[in-house]
Design a protein around this motif. Structure first.
Motif, PDB file in Angstrom:
ATOM      1  N   LYS A  40      64.431  52.238  45.251  1.00  0.00           N
ATOM      2  CA  LYS A  40      65.140  53.522  45.356  1.00  0.00           C
ATOM      3  C   LYS A  40      64.251  54.563  46.051  1.00  0.00           C
ATOM      4  CE  LYS A  40      67.820  56.655  42.458  1.00  0.00           C
ATOM      5  NZ  LYS A  40      68.189  57.022  41.091  1.00  0.00           N
ATOM      6  N   GLY A  41      64.810  55.209  47.067  1.00  0.00           N
ATOM      7  CA  GLY A  41      64.049  56.220  47.792  1.00  0.00           C
ATOM      8  C   GLY A  41      63.154  55.643  48.876  1.00  0.00           C
ATOM      9  N   GLN A  42      63.026  54.312  48.901  1.00  0.00           N
ATOM     10  CA  GLN A  42      62.159  53.673  49.895  1.00  0.00           C
ATOM     11  C   GLN A  42      62.987  52.904  50.930  1.00  0.00           C
ATOM     12  OE1 GLN A  42      59.362  50.989  48.049  1.00  0.00           O
ATOM     13  NE2 GLN A  42      58.209  50.690  49.945  1.00  0.00           N
ATOM     14  N   MET A  44      66.989  62.266  49.570  1.00  0.00           N
ATOM     15  CA  MET A  44      65.791  61.403  49.616  1.00  0.00           C
ATOM     16  C   MET A  44      66.135  59.977  49.203  1.00  0.00           C
ATOM     17  SD  MET A  44      62.923  63.947  48.045  1.00  0.00           S
ATOM     18  CE  MET A  44      61.689  62.660  47.804  1.00  0.00           C
ATOM     19  N   ASN A  45      66.968  59.848  48.170  1.00  0.00           N
ATOM     20  CA  ASN A  45      67.350  58.509  47.717  1.00  0.00           C
ATOM     21  C   ASN A  45      68.115  57.749  48.791  1.00  0.00           C
ATOM     22  OD1 ASN A  45      66.107  58.842  45.269  1.00  0.00           O
ATOM     23  ND2 ASN A  45      67.983  59.461  44.186  1.00  0.00           N
ATOM     24  N   ARG A  46      68.731  58.491  49.711  1.00  0.00           N
ATOM     25  CA  ARG A  46      69.456  57.850  50.807  1.00  0.00           C
ATOM     26  C   ARG A  46      68.619  57.804  52.076  1.00  0.00           C
ATOM     27  NH1 ARG A  46      74.686  61.556  50.274  1.00  0.00           N
ATOM     28  NH2 ARG A  46      75.705  60.149  51.719  1.00  0.00           N
ATOM     29  N   ARG A  47      67.363  58.114  51.978  1.00  0.00           N
ATOM     30  CA  ARG A  47      66.396  58.111  53.098  1.00  0.00           C
ATOM     31  C   ARG A  47      66.829  59.067  54.218  1.00  0.00           C
ATOM     32  NH1 ARG A  47      62.263  54.676  54.099  1.00  0.00           N
ATOM     33  NH2 ARG A  47      61.690  56.597  55.129  1.00  0.00           N
ATOM     34  N   THR A  66      67.495  50.229  61.062  1.00  0.00           N
ATOM     35  CA  THR A  66      68.216  49.462  60.043  1.00  0.00           C
ATOM     36  C   THR A  66      68.104  47.995  60.418  1.00  0.00           C
ATOM     37  OG1 THR A  66      69.815  51.206  59.533  1.00  0.00           O
ATOM     38  CG2 THR A  66      70.484  48.952  59.035  1.00  0.00           C
ATOM     39  N   GLY A  73      58.628  54.667  66.647  1.00  0.00           N
ATOM     40  CA  GLY A  73      59.073  55.471  65.514  1.00  0.00           C
ATOM     41  C   GLY A  73      60.576  55.632  65.408  1.00  0.00           C
ATOM     42  N   ARG A 120      64.325  52.008  57.298  1.00  0.00           N
ATOM     43  CA  ARG A 120      64.799  52.864  56.201  1.00  0.00           C
ATOM     44  C   ARG A 120      65.954  52.199  55.467  1.00  0.00           C
ATOM     45  NH1 ARG A 120      65.392  58.538  59.477  1.00  0.00           N
ATOM     46  NH2 ARG A 120      63.319  58.455  60.418  1.00  0.00           N
ATOM     47  N   ARG A 121      66.636  51.302  56.188  1.00  0.00           N
ATOM     48  CA  ARG A 121      67.829  50.706  55.619  1.00  0.00           C
ATOM     49  C   ARG A 121      67.866  49.226  55.950  1.00  0.00           C
ATOM     50  NH1 ARG A 121      72.019  51.617  57.812  1.00  0.00           N
ATOM     51  NH2 ARG A 121      73.456  51.923  56.118  1.00  0.00           N
ATOM     52  N   PRO A 158      71.295  57.946  60.197  1.00  0.00           N
ATOM     53  CA  PRO A 158      71.657  56.551  60.477  1.00  0.00           C
ATOM     54  C   PRO A 158      72.834  56.073  59.636  1.00  0.00           C
ATOM     55  CG  PRO A 158      69.279  56.779  60.382  1.00  0.00           C
ATOM     56  CD  PRO A 158      69.862  58.107  59.990  1.00  0.00           C
ATOM     57  N   ASP A 218      72.616  48.514  52.106  1.00  0.00           N
ATOM     58  CA  ASP A 218      74.071  48.433  52.229  1.00  0.00           C
ATOM     59  C   ASP A 218      74.436  46.964  52.065  1.00  0.00           C
ATOM     60  OD1 ASP A 218      74.512  51.057  52.564  1.00  0.00           O
ATOM     61  OD2 ASP A 218      75.117  50.969  54.663  1.00  0.00           O
ATOM     62  N   ARG A 263      75.439  57.356  58.739  1.00  0.00           N
ATOM     63  CA  ARG A 263      76.018  58.298  57.804  1.00  0.00           C
ATOM     64  C   ARG A 263      76.303  59.641  58.485  1.00  0.00           C
ATOM     65  NH1 ARG A 263      76.074  54.411  55.289  1.00  0.00           N
ATOM     66  NH2 ARG A 263      75.401  53.926  53.168  1.00  0.00           N
ATOM     67  N   ARG A 276      62.864  62.067  61.665  1.00  0.00           N
ATOM     68  CA  ARG A 276      63.454  61.671  62.940  1.00  0.00           C
ATOM     69  C   ARG A 276      64.763  60.910  62.684  1.00  0.00           C
ATOM     70  NH1 ARG A 276      60.792  58.379  67.982  1.00  0.00           N
ATOM     71  NH2 ARG A 276      62.792  57.958  68.949  1.00  0.00           N
ATOM     72  N   PRO A 304      64.130  55.377  63.997  1.00  0.00           N
ATOM     73  CA  PRO A 304      64.713  55.008  62.704  1.00  0.00           C
ATOM     74  C   PRO A 304      65.387  53.638  62.847  1.00  0.00           C
ATOM     75  CG  PRO A 304      65.370  57.228  63.326  1.00  0.00           C
ATOM     76  CD  PRO A 304      64.713  56.623  64.532  1.00  0.00           C
ATOM     77  N   VAL A 350      67.157  51.823  51.681  1.00  0.00           N
ATOM     78  CA  VAL A 350      68.577  51.861  51.317  1.00  0.00           C
ATOM     79  C   VAL A 350      69.171  50.490  51.610  1.00  0.00           C
ATOM     80  CG1 VAL A 350      70.806  52.922  51.831  1.00  0.00           C
ATOM     81  CG2 VAL A 350      68.738  54.321  51.826  1.00  0.00           C
TER      82      VAL A 350
END
Lengths: 377, 94
Positions: free
Chosen positions: A232-234, B86-89, A164, A160, A190-191, B33, A238, B35, B15, A162, A236
């Motif tokens: 968007k929201g799911q 939320m938009n930036r997770r 990128t 779990g 997430r990213r 993350p 970069d 940020r 988390r 996080p 990110v």
């Protein structure tokens, strides 16, 4: 270190308009099982016997937190090549730092990931060399690497952490970008960081083989914009766009000596990972000075702060506070002068020639990859 | 409401995201993350109400009572702030 000394440096820095750094990149080692041809490590790699030991790094992490660093990026080389990685993560968390591991995944077992979890690791950034074994193993120069990476991604998802996903893209794999974005979703990332190769370090020897075509660079921007909207929201996204094909240069590290610092494996403290290519700079070492003194007083950090160093057309340019004249290391590499305007800029006298060369590089279809080597033992 | 949040959802700090007192800059930040989001006192007040159990509606009612502000305004402002995260997770909802 005496806490009052740090406060003195900070007060002096504040009076001179120098902010405290937010991020630190700790290059724990230059050793790496992969040999990616675009590696951002310097061409002269630091040897293992000169690497900082555990207690040196613990001291540096504590000094970084006192200095105002919030985010610590543990990188390399491959940071998992350090046997003390779990202890270093724990020490970084104890110092109060947000701790990110930048890894290829090679060298991480399920057990080791569980230990990193227990030690408080906040986030993992997993690199992606390609979206299938053929591409990834060829670019990384490591057979079987892709399969192991996929196993590590599954463990990361189970625990779990996080995540990128860091997809480095170039002419040879840019067509795989849509699949890389799908893989990020499958890994529960997430990213995703979509980084078109920037030409520093080892990548400078591979401009023929890796330079994207202008059409590819435009297509990448389109794919990223479409995915940002759709996800968007799911997820990110970069994005680091292609460099030589652009009309304006990138912001140099968000401003030289304003935002972040790098500590090399042997303890040298650098304003950016390519700074050692500017031979006129002298770097301090954490073995004999505190990080605060180096940040506020070090000559390398002060070399390109503010705009006193700037030449025309930068000096009178209304964009100088946006991009700070571009990348100093790129000015060194392409104009032979670290004080020059980054030749990527449309206002540089070298811009037109650079764009022509970029097109020429991007059409050398049979160019061979020059792989990164290993540091001397 | 497209940019806000429904009162029924439960905001959750995921988390890898945590509040942190930045002793050098003397302000609260949200560490996430890649940020670091600087929080003003309002942002900090909203984040400290999030416990992963109470609904957004309960949270905004508590904030409106605590600061003597109109509930509708609090819900709109907090909803916009949290939607941005939320938009930036950086925030999730259950």
């Amino acid at each position: 270190m005496d806490g009052s000394e740090v406060r003195d440096w900070r007060a002096e820095g504040k009076a001179n308009g120098i902010p405290a750094p937010i991020a630190m990149l700790a290059e724990l080692t230059h050793r790496c099982p992969l040999s990616c041809p675009y590696c951002s490590n310097p061409v002269e790699l630091a040897q293992k016997s000169l690497e900082l030991d555990t207690s040196d790094w613990v001291r540096v992490f504590q000094q970084a937190a006192e200095l105002g660093v919030l985010q610590l990026h543990l990188s390399g080389g491959e940071p998992a090549a350090r046997r003390d990685l779990v202890d270093l993560v724990k020490a970084a968390r104890d110092a109060g730092l947000y701790t990110n591991l930048i890894t290829s995944g090679i060298g991480l077992t399920e057990r080791r990931l569980q230990e990193l979890d227990m030690a408080g690791l906040d986030h993992i950034q997993l690199s992606l060399q390609g979206t299938d074994a053929d591409m990834a193993d060829r670019i990384g120069g490591y057979k079987g690497g892709f399969q192991r990476k996929m196993q590590v991604a599954a463990w990361i998802k189970d625990i779990g952490f996080p995540l990128t996903l860091n997809a480095v893209v170039h002419r040879q794999n840019l067509h795989q970008l849509p699949r890389a974005i799908e893989m990020a979703l499958e890994m529960n990332a997430r990213r995703i960081e979509v980084a078109i190769v920037q030409f520093h370090g080892w990548a400078m020897s591979n401009r023929d083989a890796l330079m994207p075509t202008k059409e590819q660079a435009q297509e990448a921007s389109r794919v990223v914009a479409e995915a940002r909207d759709r996800l968007k929201g799911q997820l990110v996204l970069d994005y680091v766009p292609a460099d030589y094909h652009a009309d304006y240069p990138k912001r140099c590290m968000g401003g030289w000596g304003t935002t972040g610092l790098n500590v090399a494996p042997d303890g040298e403290v650098l304003p950016c990972h390519a700074a050692q290519t500017i031979k006129s700079l002298k770097f301090d070492n954490v073995r004999n000075k505190s990080l605060s003194e180096i940040w506020y007083r070090g000559s390398a950090f002060n070399a390109y702060r503010g705009d006193d160093w700037m030449q025309e057309p930068c000096r009178s340019c209304d964009r100088k506070k946006l991009d700070f004249g571009g990348c100093r290391c790129q000015a060194m590499a392409l104009a032979g002068d670290p004080n020059a305007t980054d030749p990527v800029c449309v206002k540089s006298p070298l811009h037109a020639e650079l764009q022509k060369r970029a097109v020429a590089f991007s059409h050398h279809d049979n160019a061979e990859l020059t792989y990164r080597q290993q540091p001397p033992a | 409401m497209t940019d806000g949040l429904s009162p029924d959802v439960i905001p959750v700090i995921p988390r890898g995201v945590r509040l942190h007192w930045d002793h050098v800059r003397e302000k609260w930040v949200l560490l996430a993350p890649e940020r670091a989001v600087a929080l003003d006192p309002i942002g900090h007040a909203i984040m400290t109400e999030i416990d992963g159990a109470r609904s957004f509606g309960t949270i905004t009612t508590a904030l409106a009572d605590k600061y003597g502000a109109p509930h509708e305004q609090v819900a709109a402002d907090a909803g916009e702030f949290l939607r941005g995260l939320m938009n930036r997770r950086i925030l999730e909802v259950a």
